[in-house]
Design a protein around this motif. Structure first.
Motif, PDB file in Angstrom:
ATOM      1  N   THR A  90      70.453  25.655  -0.345  1.00 32.11           N
ATOM      2  CA  THR A  90      70.358  24.390  -1.071  1.00 32.11           C
ATOM      3  C   THR A  90      70.882  24.489  -2.493  1.00 32.11           C
ATOM      4  O   THR A  90      70.689  23.562  -3.281  1.00 32.11           O
ATOM      5  CB  THR A  90      68.896  23.911  -1.111  1.00 32.11           C
ATOM      6  OG1 THR A  90      68.101  24.894  -1.802  1.00 32.11           O
ATOM      7  CG2 THR A  90      68.346  23.716   0.293  1.00 32.11           C
ATOM      8  N   ASN A  93      67.996  24.115  -6.638  1.00 35.58           N
ATOM      9  CA  ASN A  93      67.681  22.681  -6.647  1.00 35.58           C
ATOM     10  C   ASN A  93      68.784  21.909  -7.353  1.00 35.58           C
ATOM     11  O   ASN A  93      68.546  20.824  -7.889  1.00 35.58           O
ATOM     12  CB  ASN A  93      66.342  22.431  -7.361  1.00 35.58           C
ATOM     13  CG  ASN A  93      65.191  23.134  -6.673  1.00 35.58           C
ATOM     14  OD1 ASN A  93      65.168  23.256  -5.459  1.00 35.58           O
ATOM     15  ND2 ASN A  93      64.241  23.617  -7.444  1.00 35.58           N
ATOM     16  N   ALA A  96      70.105  17.862  -6.773  1.00 32.25           N
ATOM     17  CA  ALA A  96      69.421  17.335  -5.599  1.00 32.25           C
ATOM     18  C   ALA A  96      67.954  17.157  -5.979  1.00 32.25           C
ATOM     19  O   ALA A  96      67.542  17.476  -7.093  1.00 32.25           O
ATOM     20  CB  ALA A  96      69.574  18.277  -4.405  1.00 32.25           C
ATOM     21  N   SER A  97      67.180  16.638  -5.086  1.00 35.98           N
ATOM     22  CA  SER A  97      65.762  16.414  -5.393  1.00 35.98           C
ATOM     23  C   SER A  97      64.875  17.173  -4.416  1.00 35.98           C
ATOM     24  O   SER A  97      64.046  16.599  -3.728  1.00 35.98           O
ATOM     25  CB  SER A  97      65.432  14.917  -5.384  1.00 35.98           C
ATOM     26  OG  SER A  97      65.897  14.283  -4.197  1.00 35.98           O
ATOM     27  N   TRP A  98      65.122  18.497  -4.347  1.00 37.29           N
ATOM     28  CA  TRP A  98      64.170  19.367  -3.665  1.00 37.29           C
ATOM     29  C   TRP A  98      63.017  19.555  -4.638  1.00 37.29           C
ATOM     30  O   TRP A  98      63.120  20.277  -5.617  1.00 37.29           O
ATOM     31  CB  TRP A  98      64.820  20.700  -3.311  1.00 37.29           C
ATOM     32  CG  TRP A  98      65.997  20.573  -2.400  1.00 37.29           C
ATOM     33  CD1 TRP A  98      67.301  20.773  -2.716  1.00 37.29           C
ATOM     34  CD2 TRP A  98      65.976  20.205  -1.020  1.00 37.29           C
ATOM     35  NE1 TRP A  98      68.099  20.557  -1.622  1.00 37.29           N
ATOM     36  CE2 TRP A  98      67.312  20.196  -0.559  1.00 37.29           C
ATOM     37  CE3 TRP A  98      64.952  19.863  -0.132  1.00 37.29           C
ATOM     38  CZ2 TRP A  98      67.655  19.880   0.747  1.00 37.29           C
ATOM     39  CZ3 TRP A  98      65.297  19.540   1.179  1.00 37.29           C
ATOM     40  CH2 TRP A  98      66.623  19.560   1.613  1.00 37.29           C
ATOM     41  N   THR A 110      59.414  22.134   2.550  1.00 37.12           N
ATOM     42  CA  THR A 110      59.931  21.704   1.254  1.00 37.12           C
ATOM     43  C   THR A 110      59.876  20.188   1.188  1.00 37.12           C
ATOM     44  O   THR A 110      60.354  19.502   2.102  1.00 37.12           O
ATOM     45  CB  THR A 110      61.379  22.176   1.049  1.00 37.12           C
ATOM     46  OG1 THR A 110      61.429  23.605   1.122  1.00 37.12           O
ATOM     47  CG2 THR A 110      61.909  21.737  -0.319  1.00 37.12           C
ATOM     48  N   MET A 112      61.162  16.718  -0.278  1.00 33.31           N
ATOM     49  CA  MET A 112      62.424  16.204  -0.794  1.00 33.31           C
ATOM     50  C   MET A 112      62.234  14.788  -1.312  1.00 33.31           C
ATOM     51  O   MET A 112      61.501  13.999  -0.719  1.00 33.31           O
ATOM     52  CB  MET A 112      63.481  16.209   0.312  1.00 33.31           C
ATOM     53  CG  MET A 112      64.902  15.949  -0.157  1.00 33.31           C
ATOM     54  SD  MET A 112      66.034  15.561   1.219  1.00 33.31           S
ATOM     55  CE  MET A 112      65.748  13.784   1.374  1.00 33.31           C
ATOM     56  N   GLY A 116      68.963  15.539  -0.678  1.00 31.80           N
ATOM     57  CA  GLY A 116      69.035  16.994  -0.653  1.00 31.80           C
ATOM     58  C   GLY A 116      70.350  17.417  -0.029  1.00 31.80           C
ATOM     59  O   GLY A 116      70.929  16.685   0.786  1.00 31.80           O
TER      60      GLY A 116
END
Length: 817
Positions: A90, A93, A96-98, A110, A112, A116
């Motif tokens: 990924t 982070n 992205a919005s992990w 995880t 999200m 992601g």
């Protein structure tokens, strides 16, 4: 990259014999093994004991400890979310919005937010099935896009509050890339802070029929590394059930060997077999080991000399077995010969000379093709060790120098924008040396490395020539530094000198300018106006356009500054020799960043992350501890300077340091761990250099270069042509960006607090702004100020394209990194 003569080629051909056809003591596949000792029998039950075949070797990469960096393929690639293994898929982070990795009972997952991204590799052409094990937290609708704008089927999750459930998405062959694939996951509700869905795992299963009859046992990360007893010997091992392939991407060191043991718990099928493959980009997958799997540890040491200096994929394959028996790969490691013990007295003193804005390729020692005459620096480098691939962590002064003086990455110390201040809690080298009893002094000619921005910590003598309105030429700084050293030569001292001659305004003495342009030039370029001219030339659209004669004059002015500085450096060295301190002093020469001279269509620095800005000189000289004449190819960072000089002067490295000591490199040893370097710029660019390879992330866009074939970064290459190299860079960068503690960024377990520093800012008052402008910083700013809203900017500036800009100033044009 590391180079090595081909000593042994280990290629096992036609090894189709079943396990019963191989003896436990056989020397199979060119690997050293055999007998009870080789199988660890004499070691008793001590799991810490190394196999006998590892004798006279030391670990360069502990693949057991790096299990989280391995791809696990068990009936398809298995991505275990909620674990350290997730980061490499990924990109941490990044963009992205992990939101968070969680554990509930035995389930890891995880959370999200709105989006992601997942990067994964596919080896063979054909359709795949993506099996998501997920549940809704808020949003039930999930949109999927593969490799750009290729929309896949949407997921419709069960209502929030339910359990994790498998959802299959079938992807036709024409949408699947051989090599790296990028999957974008978008939740139906937009929120980067509120968790929308939870992901337990993602499987990438070859083919359209992914039915496993319910017999699939997920190879979860928490069960991969364990204690295993095989025969009467217990070891730490990676436990798998066949068929399973564990794959690591590594840069093979000179003299490297792959060491491991293989065995199974209890009874196992007679057709169980272990194989090892090594693959480099553009080459055939090569089998280097094959052996039957039995109820005793079989240990092996496989030479990797054929691939020294290359990034390869190493696959440990367990196949043929059926039933519940666990197969163990014990102590898998990349090993190198144990070096001879080297002892050297600690250096008495330290001098660090940082030449502001000095490109590495405009010094003859780093680039024999350059026209610039640098005999003093060339002689210095020849008397010590030169790093050929040293990287700066930033492309402008303040964050880069802060990293040199604290051994913290810019993302940690936060001094990345024009008004940012180095936090008081950041430990500077001057503070460490002062506490250790050294006299400390600084001689600094850049206004950003000033008291106003927090750089006056720990100095017995602190001088900033800009803040004090003093002459900033190298002759003045180096003369003053020599005077101070003469007064303190009977003490242990740490001296930091930051000269600024190659920086705008370019104004070398005429004799040095004439060496590079003796024409009767009558154009628009005048030395004291070069700062203003370059600033206008960088605007969009440009307010100043240079013709060929102008460009010739600008580069001649820069090169003249470099040559002038080299002359002054030679005089400084001669003075240290006359004072009797030169040979007992650890002397370091480096730079904070380089300078663009129209390489990519622009000028100056603080705007791109190309090598003309990030590749910097780095050389160490200390006759008692560093062998002269070394040219070291390892990729290193100037963040590593602090731990190196502290260790070589016998001073404990401060616990907050995020760099690594380069002392093994300077001894001619193979350093432990991956040889990579990270750089960034503001919040929209992240860079990794790994030997010849360089990956740039600008937002979510990737740019990939082969610096060996294209050192000028003129031709972006397709990662699909180099799937192993780009996967290696992506894994390392993802692990780094996902690390909360960059002191141990490679580790699976991260201290969630890491280096916590409260970000500070400083007011740039009219006096300081005028001083910076006099040095050539337009508007008092060398680096742009990052922003998200207008409230982040000082009026009259407004936030546009993520940066604070003056009214009427053009937004940056789309351009390469």
């Amino acid at each position: 990259m590391k180079q090595m003569t081909w000593l042994v080629v280990v290629v096992v051909l036609g090894l189709t014999t079943s396990a019963c056809g191989n003896s436990e003591g056989a020397n199979s596949g060119g690997a050293s093994s055999g007998g009870a000792a080789a199988n660890g029998e004499s070691a008793g039950d001590n799991a810490a004991n190394q196999p006998a075949v590892f004798a006279n070797h030391q670990t360069q990469l502990d693949l057991l400890q790096l299990a989280h960096l391995a791809d696990v393929d068990h009936h398809g690639l298995y991505i275990d979310f909620g674990t350290p293994a997730r980061r490499k898929y990924t990109l941490g982070n990044w963009k992205a919005s992990w939101i968070s990795d969680r554990t509930a009972g035995t389930t890891t997952f995880t959370n999200m937010g709105s989006k992601g991204r997942v990067y994964f590799n596919v080896d063979a052409a054909g359709p795949v099935t993506l099996r998501f094990r997920a549940k809704s937290l808020v949003s039930r609708s999930v949109l999927l896009f593969l490799n750009g704008n290729h929309a896949l089927e949407s997921l419709r999750l069960d209502a929030p509050g339910g359990d994790f459930k498998d959802y299959d998405i079938h992807v036709p062959a024409e949408l699947v890339a051989v090599g790296e694939n990028q999957l974008l996951i978008r939740a139906g509700v937009e929120s980067d802070t509120q968790a929308q869905i939870a992901l337990d795992s993602l499987r990438v299963i070859p083919g359209e029929d992914a039915n496993d009859g319910g017999s699939f046992s997920p190879p979860v990360q928490r069960e991969l590394t364990t204690e295993m007893r095989v025969g009467n010997v217990q070891r730490r091992a990676l436990a798998v059930r066949a068929p399973t392939t564990l794959s690591w991407y590594v840069e093979v060191p000179r003299g490297g060997k792959l060491g491991f043991g293989i065995g199974a718990e209890g009874s196992i099928s007679s057709n169980a077999n272990a194989k090892v493959y090594v693959t480099a980009d553009g080459a055939q997958r090569t089998q280097v080991f094959s052996h039957g799997i039995g109820a005793r540890w079989h240990d092996a040491l496989v030479p990797l000399d054929r691939w020294a200096g290359q990034v390869v994929r190493v696959e440990l394959v367990a196949e043929g077995a059926t039933g519940p028996a666990r197969i163990g790969w014990s102590t898998p490691s990349v090993l190198v010969p144990t070096p001879a013990a080297v002892t050297a007295p600690p250096a008495r003193n330290v001098v660090v000379l940082l030449i502001d804005t000095q490109r590495a390729d405009h010094i003859h020692a780093w680039n024999p093709q350059t026209r610039v005459r640098t005999p003093s620096l060339d002689r210095f480098a020849q008397e010590g060790a030169l790093f050929e691939a040293a990287q700066s962590p930033e492309n402008w002064t303040k964050p880069s120098v802060a990293s040199v003086l604290t051994s913290l990455y810019p993302m940690t110390h936060g001094a990345k924008t024009d008004d940012a201040r180095l936090p008081a809690a950041a430990v500077m080298l001057s503070e460490v040396y002062k506490e250790a009893g050294f006299s400390t002094a600084s001689f600094i000619a850049n206004g950003y490395v000033s008291d106003r921005f927090g750089f006056d910590q720990g100095w017995d003598h602190y001088t900033n020539y800009i803040r004090e309105n003093r002459d900033t030429r190298a002759s003045t700084l180096l003369h003053d530094a020599g005077d101070w050293i003469e007064q303190h030569k009977n003490e242990r001292f740490f001296v930091y000198v930051q000269t600024i001659d190659p920086h705008v305004p370019y104004d070398p003495p005429d004799e040095y300018l004439r060496q590079y342009d003796s024409s009767e030039y009558g154009g628009q370029v005048t030395p004291r106006q070069t700062a203003d001219l370059l600033e206008k030339a960088k605007k969009n659209p440009p307010e100043v356009v240079f013709n060929e004669a102008d460009r010739t004059r600008l580069e001649a002015l820069y090169d003249g500054e470099v040559a002038y500085h080299d002359h002054e450096f030679g005089d400084f060295v001669a003075r240290l020799r006359s004072l009797g301190v030169y040979d007992n002093t650890l002397f370091v020469v480096t730079s904070d960043h380089g300078e663009e001279l129209h390489d990519h269509g622009s000028w100056g620095h603080g705007h791109t992350v190309y090598q003309e800005l990030l590749h910097v000189p780095l050389a160490f000289r200390y006759p008692a501890g560093i062998r002269a004449g070394q040219r070291l190819p390892e990729t290193v960072s100037t963040v590593d300077i602090g731990p190196t000089i502290l260790e070589m002067t016998g001073v404990p490295v401060h616990q907050s340091a995020e760099g690594q000591s380069l002392r093994p490199d300077l001894r001619g040893e193979v350093p432990p761990g991956p040889s990579v370097a990270f750089s960034d710029f503001l919040d929209d660019r992240r860079v990794i250099r790994a030997g010849r390879w360089k990956l740039i992330m600008r937002g979510t866009n990737s740019t990939f270069f082969d610096l060996q074939q294209d050192p000028g970064e003129l031709h972006e290459i397709d990662g699909a042509a180099h799937p192993i190299a780009i996967r290696y860079c992506r894994i390392m960068l993802g692990q780094f960006l996902g690390a909360s503690d960059r002191r141990r960024w490679i580790d699976a377990d991260q201290n969630p607090r890491g280096n916590e520093l409260h970000q500070e800012s400083a007011e740039i008052d009219p006096t300081l702004r005028g001083q910076l402008q006099a040095l050539g910083y337009a508007g008092g700013s060398e680096g742009a100020r990052a922003c998200t809203t207008n409230a982040d900017c000082v009026s009259p500036r407004t936030c546009r394209e993520g940066q604070c800009r003056q009214p009427g100033a053009a937004a940056p044009a789309p351009r390469a990194p």
